[in-house]
Design a protein around this motif. Structure first.
Motif, PDB file in Angstrom:
ATOM      1  N   VAL A 175      -5.142  -4.284  -1.797  1.00 28.56           N
ATOM      2  CA  VAL A 175      -4.315  -3.761  -0.711  1.00 28.56           C
ATOM      3  C   VAL A 175      -2.939  -3.467  -1.293  1.00 28.56           C
ATOM      4  N   LEU A 176      -2.507  -2.206  -1.201  1.00 31.38           N
ATOM      5  CA  LEU A 176      -1.200  -1.830  -1.721  1.00 31.38           C
ATOM      6  C   LEU A 176      -0.088  -2.408  -0.858  1.00 31.38           C
ATOM      7  N   GLN A 177       1.005  -2.732  -1.492  1.00 33.21           N
ATOM      8  CA  GLN A 177       2.155  -3.297  -0.782  1.00 33.21           C
ATOM      9  C   GLN A 177       2.745  -2.254   0.166  1.00 33.21           C
ATOM     10  N   PRO A 178       3.361  -2.699   1.253  1.00 35.14           N
ATOM     11  CA  PRO A 178       3.995  -1.759   2.196  1.00 35.14           C
ATOM     12  C   PRO A 178       5.029  -0.885   1.482  1.00 35.14           C
ATOM     13  N   GLY A 179       4.995   0.373   1.767  1.00 37.70           N
ATOM     14  CA  GLY A 179       5.931   1.310   1.147  1.00 37.70           C
ATOM     15  C   GLY A 179       5.449   1.896  -0.155  1.00 37.70           C
ATOM     16  N   VAL A 180       4.326   1.385  -0.693  1.00 38.12           N
ATOM     17  CA  VAL A 180       3.771   1.900  -1.953  1.00 38.12           C
ATOM     18  C   VAL A 180       2.583   2.796  -1.637  1.00 38.12           C
ATOM     19  N   THR A 181       2.643   4.027  -2.067  1.00 39.06           N
ATOM     20  CA  THR A 181       1.534   4.963  -1.868  1.00 39.06           C
ATOM     21  C   THR A 181       0.723   5.078  -3.149  1.00 39.06           C
ATOM     22  N   ILE A 182      -0.478   5.586  -3.019  1.00 35.39           N
ATOM     23  CA  ILE A 182      -1.347   5.705  -4.179  1.00 35.39           C
ATOM     24  C   ILE A 182      -0.801   6.708  -5.183  1.00 35.39           C
ATOM     25  N   LEU A 196       6.823   1.462  -9.646  1.00 38.65           N
ATOM     26  CA  LEU A 196       8.205   1.125  -9.960  1.00 38.65           C
ATOM     27  C   LEU A 196       8.822   0.322  -8.825  1.00 38.65           C
ATOM     28  N   ASP A 197       9.557  -0.746  -9.201  1.00 39.87           N
ATOM     29  CA  ASP A 197      10.241  -1.547  -8.182  1.00 39.87           C
ATOM     30  C   ASP A 197      11.573  -0.896  -7.815  1.00 39.87           C
ATOM     31  N   GLU A 199      14.413  -1.466  -8.875  1.00 36.19           N
ATOM     32  CA  GLU A 199      15.278  -1.248 -10.034  1.00 36.19           C
ATOM     33  C   GLU A 199      14.685  -0.248 -11.018  1.00 36.19           C
ATOM     34  N   GLY A 200      13.553   0.325 -10.646  1.00 34.50           N
ATOM     35  CA  GLY A 200      12.929   1.326 -11.509  1.00 34.50           C
ATOM     36  C   GLY A 200      12.093   0.751 -12.622  1.00 34.50           C
ATOM     37  N   GLU A 201      11.763  -0.546 -12.543  1.00 30.12           N
ATOM     38  CA  GLU A 201      10.948  -1.190 -13.567  1.00 30.12           C
ATOM     39  C   GLU A 201       9.479  -1.184 -13.130  1.00 30.12           C
ATOM     40  N   PRO A 202       8.561  -0.923 -14.076  1.00 27.08           N
ATOM     41  CA  PRO A 202       7.128  -0.924 -13.723  1.00 27.08           C
ATOM     42  C   PRO A 202       6.643  -2.335 -13.413  1.00 27.08           C
TER      43      PRO A 202
END
Length: 298
Positions: A175-182, A196-197, A199-202
């Motif tokens: 289940v993808l986290q809220p706000g994260v699209t495929i 990416l979070d 801060e732009g980190e993977p």
């Protein structure tokens, strides 16, 4: 004469089943991840024919052996790698595998045949390992598939085209986290899904549950490209590792491994063999009719 009639009838039944198997393969040429099914036939046990001896000697003279027919023994799946088709869809995942094994006797790679099987000098049968995605059906049971055409529902769950939940490496539905699209998710060769979070980190958000089935012929076909395992120990299933010669390709789908040209040849061969056995039955029918109506009248 009746023996020949039964032999021809068994041949018709076998060719009909062979025809149905090839038709199923042709119908799934465009099905992603579909694995071709091959019909395996086997002859009935040989019958020893002997000539009765006379009263003086009492001995018997062996004439020879006769096979009394053929039957469709089983249908075996061919797990050969299918071609990858680029879709540029972030929710599509293709599996590429060319796993091999080392023969401990020769310390050389095992030369598997086209069906992924190798028979040692001692008669031991070894199968080439294959990789699969793990999914969960409506009953919560684990299933396996090569069809990586997934989609994401409103809750962020990763599902197959049949609505089955795609499992992660931890055995739970992804289940993808809220706000994260495929479209924001990237996959590496091991199926690690990263985004990416703030801060732009993977960051790894999930890992596709990709497993290696060391004996894929223990898989039971359920339809829609989904397999189950009744004997987990015999199938010898483990998780995909970095040193395995297999990888996950995002934006690709594995095509069916059905050989269209060969399937058409097999289809025509089954039809011709069916017609030949049919003519034999008609011949035996006419012979029996003459034996009853004409010879019996004399």
């Amino acid at each position: 004469m009746l023996r020949g009639l039964y032999t021809a009838a068994s041949g018709m039944i076998t060719q009909q089943r062979r025809h149905d198997t090839v038709t199923q393969n042709i119908a799934n040429i465009n099905t992603a991840g579909y694995k071709q099914v091959n019909s395996v036939t086997h002859s009935f046990p040989d019958v020893l024919i002997s000539l009765m001896g006379d009263k003086e000697t009492g001995g018997q003279k062996t004439i020879g052996r006769l096979t009394t027919g053929v039957f469709a023994e089983e249908s075996m799946s061919s797990f050969m790698q299918g071609d990858l088709k680029e879709t540029n869809n972030s929710s599509d995942f293709g599996l590429v595998s060319s796993l091999g094994l080392i023969d401990p006797a020769t310390d050389q790679p095992i030369p598997f045949d086209a069906s992924g099987k190798y028979v040692t000098e001692d008669g031991e049968v070894i199968y080439r390992p294959e990789v699969f995605f793990t999914v969960q059906d409506a009953n919560g049971e684990t299933r396996y598939t090569r069809d990586g055409g997934f989609r994401v529902n409103a809750a962020g769950g990763l599902l197959t085209n049949q609505g089955q939940a795609v499992l992660g490496s931890d055995g739970n539905p992804i289940v993808l986290q809220p706000g994260v699209t495929i479209d924001q998710v990237q996959s590496d060769g091991l199926g690690n899904l990263t985004s990416l979070d703030e801060e732009g980190e993977p960051v790894i958000v999930a890992t596709l549950g990709v497993v290696v089935v060391n004996n894929p012929h223990q898989l039971v076909r359920e339809g829609h490209g989904v397999f189950r395992v009744d004997n987990v120990q015999a199938a010898n299933i483990r998780a995909l590792e970095a040193e395995d010669n297999a990888s996950v390709r995002q934006g690709y789908l594995e095509s069916s491994n059905v050989d269209t040209a060969q399937a058409m040849v097999d289809l025509m061969a089954a039809q011709r063999a069916y017609e030949s056995n049919q003519k034999l039955i008609q011949y035996y029918d006419k012979s029996l009719e003459k034996a009853v109506n004409e010879i019996g009248r004399v």
